[in-house]
Design a protein around this motif. Structure first.
Motif, PDB file in Angstrom:
ATOM      1  N   ILE A 106       0.838  -1.208   0.000  1.00 33.02           N
ATOM      2  CA  ILE A 106       0.000   0.000   0.000  1.00 33.02           C
ATOM      3  C   ILE A 106       0.871   1.255   0.000  1.00 33.02           C
ATOM      4  O   ILE A 106       0.576   2.238  -0.686  1.00 33.02           O
ATOM      5  N   ASP A 107       1.971   1.224   0.746  1.00 34.17           N
ATOM      6  CA  ASP A 107       2.879   2.370   0.795  1.00 34.17           C
ATOM      7  C   ASP A 107       3.678   2.493  -0.497  1.00 34.17           C
ATOM      8  O   ASP A 107       3.952   3.605  -0.958  1.00 34.17           O
ATOM      9  N   GLN A 108       4.043   1.359  -1.096  1.00 33.18           N
ATOM     10  CA  GLN A 108       4.712   1.391  -2.390  1.00 33.18           C
ATOM     11  C   GLN A 108       3.789   1.969  -3.466  1.00 33.18           C
ATOM     12  O   GLN A 108       4.228   2.741  -4.314  1.00 33.18           O
ATOM     13  N   LEU A 109       2.529   1.576  -3.409  1.00 33.25           N
ATOM     14  CA  LEU A 109       1.562   2.081  -4.393  1.00 33.25           C
ATOM     15  C   LEU A 109       1.372   3.586  -4.232  1.00 33.25           C
ATOM     16  O   LEU A 109       1.361   4.321  -5.226  1.00 33.25           O
ATOM     17  N   GLU A 110       1.259   4.042  -3.008  1.00 36.18           N
ATOM     18  CA  GLU A 110       1.121   5.489  -2.786  1.00 36.18           C
ATOM     19  C   GLU A 110       2.358   6.232  -3.299  1.00 36.18           C
ATOM     20  O   GLU A 110       2.248   7.280  -3.950  1.00 36.18           O
ATOM     21  N   ALA A 111       3.537   5.705  -3.022  1.00 33.22           N
ATOM     22  CA  ALA A 111       4.774   6.347  -3.489  1.00 33.22           C
ATOM     23  C   ALA A 111       4.804   6.403  -5.008  1.00 33.22           C
ATOM     24  O   ALA A 111       5.204   7.417  -5.592  1.00 33.22           O
ATOM     25  N   PHE A 112       4.363   5.327  -5.659  1.00 34.11           N
ATOM     26  CA  PHE A 112       4.331   5.293  -7.125  1.00 34.11           C
ATOM     27  C   PHE A 112       3.379   6.364  -7.655  1.00 34.11           C
ATOM     28  O   PHE A 112       3.716   7.099  -8.594  1.00 34.11           O
ATOM     29  N   VAL A 113       2.186   6.449  -7.092  1.00 37.37           N
ATOM     30  CA  VAL A 113       1.179   7.427  -7.538  1.00 37.37           C
ATOM     31  C   VAL A 113       1.725   8.844  -7.420  1.00 37.37           C
ATOM     32  O   VAL A 113       1.679   9.634  -8.367  1.00 37.37           O
ATOM     33  N   ARG A 114       2.254   9.179  -6.266  1.00 37.22           N
ATOM     34  CA  ARG A 114       2.753  10.542  -6.042  1.00 37.22           C
ATOM     35  C   ARG A 114       3.958  10.838  -6.940  1.00 37.22           C
ATOM     36  O   ARG A 114       4.084  11.929  -7.497  1.00 37.22           O
ATOM     37  N   PHE A 115       4.843   9.857  -7.083  1.00 42.20           N
ATOM     38  CA  PHE A 115       6.007  10.033  -7.947  1.00 42.20           C
ATOM     39  C   PHE A 115       5.588  10.267  -9.398  1.00 42.20           C
ATOM     40  O   PHE A 115       6.068  11.197 -10.051  1.00 42.20           O
ATOM     41  N   HIS A 116       4.717   9.415  -9.912  1.00 37.38           N
ATOM     42  CA  HIS A 116       4.327   9.514 -11.324  1.00 37.38           C
ATOM     43  C   HIS A 116       3.742  10.887 -11.629  1.00 37.38           C
ATOM     44  O   HIS A 116       4.106  11.506 -12.632  1.00 37.38           O
ATOM     45  N   ILE A 117       2.873  11.373 -10.783  1.00 38.32           N
ATOM     46  CA  ILE A 117       2.251  12.680 -11.015  1.00 38.32           C
ATOM     47  C   ILE A 117       3.296  13.787 -10.977  1.00 38.32           C
ATOM     48  O   ILE A 117       3.350  14.632 -11.869  1.00 38.32           O
ATOM     49  N   ALA A 118       4.139  13.805  -9.958  1.00 36.62           N
ATOM     50  CA  ALA A 118       5.130  14.877  -9.817  1.00 36.62           C
ATOM     51  C   ALA A 118       6.175  14.834 -10.931  1.00 36.62           C
ATOM     52  O   ALA A 118       6.503  15.870 -11.526  1.00 36.62           O
ATOM     53  N   PHE A 119       6.690  13.657 -11.232  1.00 39.79           N
ATOM     54  CA  PHE A 119       7.724  13.534 -12.258  1.00 39.79           C
ATOM     55  C   PHE A 119       7.209  14.010 -13.607  1.00 39.79           C
ATOM     56  O   PHE A 119       7.871  14.779 -14.300  1.00 39.79           O
ATOM     57  N   HIS A 120       6.029  13.573 -13.982  1.00 44.06           N
ATOM     58  CA  HIS A 120       5.486  13.931 -15.288  1.00 44.06           C
ATOM     59  C   HIS A 120       5.026  15.383 -15.349  1.00 44.06           C
ATOM     60  O   HIS A 120       5.104  16.011 -16.397  1.00 44.06           O
TER      61      HIS A 120
END
Length: 195
Positions: A83-97
């Motif tokens: 769940i924490d990995q998924l949250e990190a992925f979501v936040r990363f993808h939005i910010a990076f892009h």
């Protein structure tokens, strides 16, 4: 071949790539000529070939650089709960892009203009990125953290949802980036049926 007066490879090379990135995003790869890129950079058209063999190579280099940067920056802490990995992925993808709208546009819209060998390389890199999310979803599925029928389809859906932020979000608007990340994280949690 002599370099154009006033040009410097450490400056002109990156400027060629930055200019091509902007022009491809604004006008589309097919509509942009090497002469147009050279004109905006401030060099003779022939001088561009000191920095790239051709326009196809330039497009491929831009896409590959984007994917290399994406993969290098992606969070990968397998000690975290899914769940924490998924949250990190979501936040990363939005910010990076969000920070790279032209590169994102080209990475999705200009795939059709890659030669077959170049397309295969970029597609393989994209699969590696998607596989990271698929692995997170599969891990969470395995421990009952959420209810996903097909981790591959879910990963495609989540990435499409997250990448869509670039089409509408602008800094200085009604919401801050962190607020958008919060709302998308809530939607992704619901989409995967997180408990």
């Amino acid at each position: 071949m002599a370099r154009t007066a006033g040009s410097h490879s450490g400056i002109t090379g990156p400027k060629v790539r930055q200019t091509a990135l902007r022009l491809f995003a604004e006008h589309g790869y097919a509509a942009v000529s090497m002469r147009q890129i050279a004109g905006e950079v401030g060099v003779q058209a022939g001088a561009l070939y000191n920095y790239t063999p051709d326009k196809q190579s330039l497009l491929f280099d831009l896409m590959q650089a984007h994917m290399v940067e994406l993969m290098a920056a992606m969070p990968q802490d397998s000690s975290l709960a899914p769940i924490d990995q998924l949250e990190a992925f979501v936040r990363f993808h939005i910010a990076f892009h969000h920070d790279r709208p032209d590169a994102v546009f080209i990475a999705y819209m200009e795939l059709r203009n890659l030669s077959e060998p170049n397309f295969a390389v970029i597609e393989d890199m994209r699969r590696s990125y998607e596989e990271r999310l698929r692995a997170i979803l599969t891990a969470g599925q395995g421990i009952g953290a959420w209810d996903v029928a097909d981790a591959q389809i879910a990963s495609f859906a989540v990435i499409a949802m997250l990448t869509g932020v670039n089409t509408w979000f602008r800094s200085g608007g009604r919401l801050r980036l962190d607020q958008v990340q919060d709302q998308y994280w809530h939607m992704v949690r619901n989409a995967v049926g997180a408990s």
